[in-house]
Design a protein around this motif. Structure first.
Motif, PDB file in Angstrom:
ATOM      1  N   TYR A  58      32.436  76.413  47.019  1.00 38.20           N
ATOM      2  CA  TYR A  58      32.286  77.556  46.283  1.00 38.20           C
ATOM      3  C   TYR A  58      33.504  77.448  45.354  1.00 38.20           C
ATOM      4  N   HIS A  59      33.098  77.644  43.938  1.00 40.57           N
ATOM      5  CA  HIS A  59      34.230  77.344  42.951  1.00 40.57           C
ATOM      6  C   HIS A  59      34.635  78.862  42.133  1.00 40.57           C
ATOM      7  N   PHE A  60      35.673  79.131  42.249  1.00 41.94           N
ATOM      8  CA  PHE A  60      36.286  80.199  41.342  1.00 41.94           C
ATOM      9  C   PHE A  60      36.648  80.075  40.010  1.00 41.94           C
ATOM     10  N   GLU A  61      36.455  80.834  39.230  1.00 43.17           N
ATOM     11  CA  GLU A  61      36.892  80.617  37.620  1.00 43.17           C
ATOM     12  C   GLU A  61      38.243  80.423  37.445  1.00 43.17           C
ATOM     13  N   GLY A  62      39.018  80.972  38.363  1.00 46.29           N
ATOM     14  CA  GLY A  62      40.544  80.852  37.903  1.00 46.29           C
ATOM     15  C   GLY A  62      41.269  81.760  38.881  1.00 46.29           C
ATOM     16  N   PRO A  63      42.420  81.618  38.850  1.00 44.30           N
ATOM     17  CA  PRO A  63      43.439  82.093  39.790  1.00 44.30           C
ATOM     18  C   PRO A  63      43.087  83.875  39.894  1.00 44.30           C
ATOM     19  N   ALA A  64      42.914  84.454  39.009  1.00 44.66           N
ATOM     20  CA  ALA A  64      42.818  86.095  38.783  1.00 44.66           C
ATOM     21  C   ALA A  64      41.729  86.196  39.869  1.00 44.66           C
ATOM     22  N   ALA A  65      40.748  85.574  39.819  1.00 43.37           N
ATOM     23  CA  ALA A  65      39.336  85.519  40.627  1.00 43.37           C
ATOM     24  C   ALA A  65      39.596  84.999  42.268  1.00 43.37           C
ATOM     25  N   PHE A  66      40.456  84.378  42.479  1.00 41.18           N
ATOM     26  CA  PHE A  66      40.582  83.731  43.541  1.00 41.18           C
ATOM     27  C   PHE A  66      40.647  84.489  44.770  1.00 41.18           C
ATOM     28  N   ASP A  67      40.021  84.504  45.683  1.00 48.19           N
ATOM     29  CA  ASP A  67      40.104  85.326  47.013  1.00 48.19           C
ATOM     30  C   ASP A  67      39.700  84.235  48.101  1.00 48.19           C
TER      31      ASP A  67
END
Length: 93
Positions: A58-67
């Protein structure tokens, strides 16, 4: 469809994988960058009872969305989908 028991589940980011590879192979070790692009990709690797290995990511769009917890769950779900695509039903515990 064959049913195989799940033996092990491993979850990690691409950044952790690169760092581990470098350490194990005595390459020049880069500084881990958990908030960089490789830190935004979470992998899940399932080892099944007959030795079959299935993975998902799974790929997150950036650090702010990372969980990481959510990424582990989503990568796990993708690994299960990939297993089904190989005509394998994964049996938990």
């Amino acid at each position: 469809m064959k049913t195989l028991k799940l033996l092990r589940q491993h979850s990690f980011t691409a950044d952790e994988a690169v760092y581990g590879h470098e350490v194990l192979n005595l390459d020049a070790v880069s500084d881990p960058d958990p908030s960089g692009p490789l830190g935004m990709v979470v992998f899940c690797v399932l080892q099944l009872e007959d030795g079959t290995v299935v993975s998902g990511e799974y790929h997150f769009e950036g650090p702010a969305a990372f969980d990481f917890v959510a990424g582990k769950e989503l990568a796990f779900a993708n690994a299960l989908e990939n297993a089904q695509g190989r005509d394998i039903q994964v049996q938990m515990g």
